[in-house]
Motif scaffolding. Structure first.
Motif, PDB file in Angstrom:
ATOM      1  N   LEU A  83     -13.211 -45.036  57.552  1.00  0.00           N
ATOM      2  CA  LEU A  83     -13.086 -46.474  57.294  1.00  0.00           C
ATOM      3  C   LEU A  83     -12.058 -46.755  56.205  1.00  0.00           C
ATOM      4  O   LEU A  83     -11.292 -47.716  56.295  1.00  0.00           O
ATOM      5  CB  LEU A  83     -14.444 -47.063  56.912  1.00  0.00           C
ATOM      6  CG  LEU A  83     -15.457 -47.157  58.042  1.00  0.00           C
ATOM      7  CD1 LEU A  83     -16.819 -47.590  57.511  1.00  0.00           C
ATOM      8  CD2 LEU A  83     -14.979 -48.116  59.116  1.00  0.00           C
ATOM      9  N   THR A  84     -12.039 -45.910  55.191  1.00  0.00           N
ATOM     10  CA  THR A  84     -11.061 -46.088  54.118  1.00  0.00           C
ATOM     11  C   THR A  84      -9.644 -45.886  54.645  1.00  0.00           C
ATOM     12  O   THR A  84      -8.733 -46.627  54.287  1.00  0.00           O
ATOM     13  CB  THR A  84     -11.344 -45.109  52.961  1.00  0.00           C
ATOM     14  OG1 THR A  84     -12.679 -45.300  52.510  1.00  0.00           O
ATOM     15  CG2 THR A  84     -10.392 -45.338  51.808  1.00  0.00           C
ATOM     16  N   CYS A  85      -9.463 -44.898  55.508  1.00  0.00           N
ATOM     17  CA  CYS A  85      -8.133 -44.660  56.088  1.00  0.00           C
ATOM     18  C   CYS A  85      -7.727 -45.796  57.020  1.00  0.00           C
ATOM     19  O   CYS A  85      -6.573 -46.220  57.032  1.00  0.00           O
ATOM     20  CB  CYS A  85      -8.112 -43.344  56.854  1.00  0.00           C
ATOM     21  SG  CYS A  85      -8.157 -41.882  55.823  1.00  0.00           S
ATOM     22  N   TYR A  86      -8.672 -46.286  57.798  1.00  0.00           N
ATOM     23  CA  TYR A  86      -8.346 -47.303  58.796  1.00  0.00           C
ATOM     24  C   TYR A  86      -8.096 -48.671  58.170  1.00  0.00           C
ATOM     25  O   TYR A  86      -7.148 -49.362  58.526  1.00  0.00           O
ATOM     26  CB  TYR A  86      -9.461 -47.391  59.840  1.00  0.00           C
ATOM     27  CG  TYR A  86      -9.083 -48.230  61.027  1.00  0.00           C
ATOM     28  CD1 TYR A  86      -8.248 -47.720  62.010  1.00  0.00           C
ATOM     29  CD2 TYR A  86      -9.533 -49.537  61.159  1.00  0.00           C
ATOM     30  CE1 TYR A  86      -7.880 -48.489  63.099  1.00  0.00           C
ATOM     31  CE2 TYR A  86      -9.171 -50.314  62.243  1.00  0.00           C
ATOM     32  CZ  TYR A  86      -8.345 -49.783  63.207  1.00  0.00           C
ATOM     33  OH  TYR A  86      -7.975 -50.547  64.277  1.00  0.00           O
ATOM     34  N   GLY A 105      -7.537 -31.730  48.051  1.00  0.00           N
ATOM     35  CA  GLY A 105      -7.784 -32.919  47.240  1.00  0.00           C
ATOM     36  C   GLY A 105      -7.431 -34.226  47.930  1.00  0.00           C
ATOM     37  O   GLY A 105      -7.582 -35.303  47.344  1.00  0.00           O
ATOM     38  N   ALA A 106      -6.973 -34.166  49.182  1.00  0.00           N
ATOM     39  CA  ALA A 106      -6.531 -35.384  49.875  1.00  0.00           C
ATOM     40  C   ALA A 106      -7.680 -36.367  50.080  1.00  0.00           C
ATOM     41  O   ALA A 106      -7.511 -37.575  49.885  1.00  0.00           O
ATOM     42  CB  ALA A 106      -5.897 -35.028  51.215  1.00  0.00           C
ATOM     43  N   LEU A 111     -10.167 -41.612  48.674  1.00  0.00           N
ATOM     44  CA  LEU A 111     -11.351 -42.383  48.293  1.00  0.00           C
ATOM     45  C   LEU A 111     -11.228 -43.026  46.912  1.00  0.00           C
ATOM     46  O   LEU A 111     -11.924 -43.992  46.615  1.00  0.00           O
ATOM     47  CB  LEU A 111     -12.596 -41.497  48.357  1.00  0.00           C
ATOM     48  CG  LEU A 111     -12.977 -41.012  49.760  1.00  0.00           C
ATOM     49  CD1 LEU A 111     -14.152 -40.052  49.694  1.00  0.00           C
ATOM     50  CD2 LEU A 111     -13.287 -42.182  50.679  1.00  0.00           C
ATOM     51  N   THR A 112     -10.348 -42.511  46.082  1.00  0.00           N
ATOM     52  CA  THR A 112     -10.195 -43.065  44.727  1.00  0.00           C
ATOM     53  C   THR A 112      -8.852 -43.752  44.514  1.00  0.00           C
ATOM     54  O   THR A 112      -8.493 -44.061  43.380  1.00  0.00           O
ATOM     55  CB  THR A 112     -10.357 -41.947  43.679  1.00  0.00           C
ATOM     56  OG1 THR A 112      -9.370 -40.936  43.907  1.00  0.00           O
ATOM     57  CG2 THR A 112     -11.747 -41.349  43.719  1.00  0.00           C
ATOM     58  N   THR A 117      -4.958 -47.570  41.477  1.00  0.00           N
ATOM     59  CA  THR A 117      -4.102 -48.743  41.650  1.00  0.00           C
ATOM     60  C   THR A 117      -4.517 -49.872  40.723  1.00  0.00           C
ATOM     61  O   THR A 117      -3.682 -50.510  40.087  1.00  0.00           O
ATOM     62  CB  THR A 117      -4.160 -49.237  43.109  1.00  0.00           C
ATOM     63  OG1 THR A 117      -3.769 -48.165  43.964  1.00  0.00           O
ATOM     64  CG2 THR A 117      -3.240 -50.414  43.328  1.00  0.00           C
ATOM     65  N   LEU A 118      -5.808 -50.131  40.649  1.00  0.00           N
ATOM     66  CA  LEU A 118      -6.293 -51.259  39.858  1.00  0.00           C
ATOM     67  C   LEU A 118      -6.479 -50.918  38.384  1.00  0.00           C
ATOM     68  O   LEU A 118      -6.507 -51.812  37.545  1.00  0.00           O
ATOM     69  CB  LEU A 118      -7.609 -51.771  40.448  1.00  0.00           C
ATOM     70  CG  LEU A 118      -7.512 -52.303  41.877  1.00  0.00           C
ATOM     71  CD1 LEU A 118      -8.887 -52.695  42.395  1.00  0.00           C
ATOM     72  CD2 LEU A 118      -6.553 -53.472  41.962  1.00  0.00           C
ATOM     73  N   GLY A 119      -6.605 -49.648  38.059  1.00  0.00           N
ATOM     74  CA  GLY A 119      -6.823 -49.235  36.674  1.00  0.00           C
ATOM     75  C   GLY A 119      -5.783 -49.768  35.699  1.00  0.00           C
ATOM     76  O   GLY A 119      -6.134 -50.337  34.658  1.00  0.00           O
ATOM     77  N   PRO A 120      -4.499 -49.623  35.993  1.00  0.00           N
ATOM     78  CA  PRO A 120      -3.487 -50.119  35.050  1.00  0.00           C
ATOM     79  C   PRO A 120      -3.479 -51.641  34.895  1.00  0.00           C
ATOM     80  O   PRO A 120      -2.926 -52.162  33.935  1.00  0.00           O
ATOM     81  CB  PRO A 120      -2.168 -49.646  35.665  1.00  0.00           C
ATOM     82  CG  PRO A 120      -2.531 -48.535  36.562  1.00  0.00           C
ATOM     83  CD  PRO A 120      -3.902 -48.827  37.053  1.00  0.00           C
TER      84      PRO A 120
END
Length: 157
Positions: A83-86, A105-106, A111-112, A117-120
């Motif tokens: 679902l995350t990929c799609y 580690g892919a 998943l993270t 992206t939102l952290g910064p």
């Protein structure tokens, strides 16, 4: 840059004899049909000579390279990842899930990816008890009233 990486991965496998390219005539016909489609889709400019549709092109390269993610089988083995990929952004990590160049580690990176992206963007934490100041409320109210008055004046006078 992910396109260049995938092209390099494919060319390396071709040079090593681990992957083969289609025959010359098939590649020539494919190039001509894609150039025709691109000229109909994009404005003809001299600087757009190498324009491609990213996901379609990456899927084509990964199919040739043997590392295209199979979301159909991923639904059964790892539904959250599928679902995350799609529904998530198409990131290069997806092309490291299976096949040559697989990276352990892919999955975790996919998943993270939103955390990174939102952290910064979280420059300062806001307290839960912070209330909008009365000064801001009055200023916004004034702007709203002036805007309404201006619109009424423009409509009726």
């Amino acid at each position: 840059m992910p396109v260049f990486e995938m092209q390099c991965r494919l060319s390396t496998r071709v040079f090593q004899g681990k992957s083969t390219l289609p025959c010359y005539n098939d590649m020539k016909l494919d190039i001509e049909s894609k150039q025709e489609a691109l000229t109909q889709k994009y404005v003809k400019l001299h600087k757009h000579t190498v324009t491609v549709d990213y996901i379609e092109y990456m899927d084509e390269l990964t199919t040739l390279n043997g590392c295209r993610p199979d979301l159909g089988s991923l639904v059964w083995s790892d539904p959250k990842l599928a679902l995350t990929c799609y529904f998530g952004p198409c990131t290069p990590y997806q092309y490291r899930l299976h096949g040559p160049g697989k990276w352990d580690g892919a999955k975790q990176a996919i998943l993270t990816q939103w955390d990174r992206t939102l952290g910064p963007l979280k420059t300062r934490p806001l307290g839960l008890n912070e209330q909008p100041s009365q000064k801001n409320f009055l200023l916004l109210s004034l702007v709203f009233i002036v805007t309404i008055c201006y619109m009424l004046q423009a409509l009726f006078f």
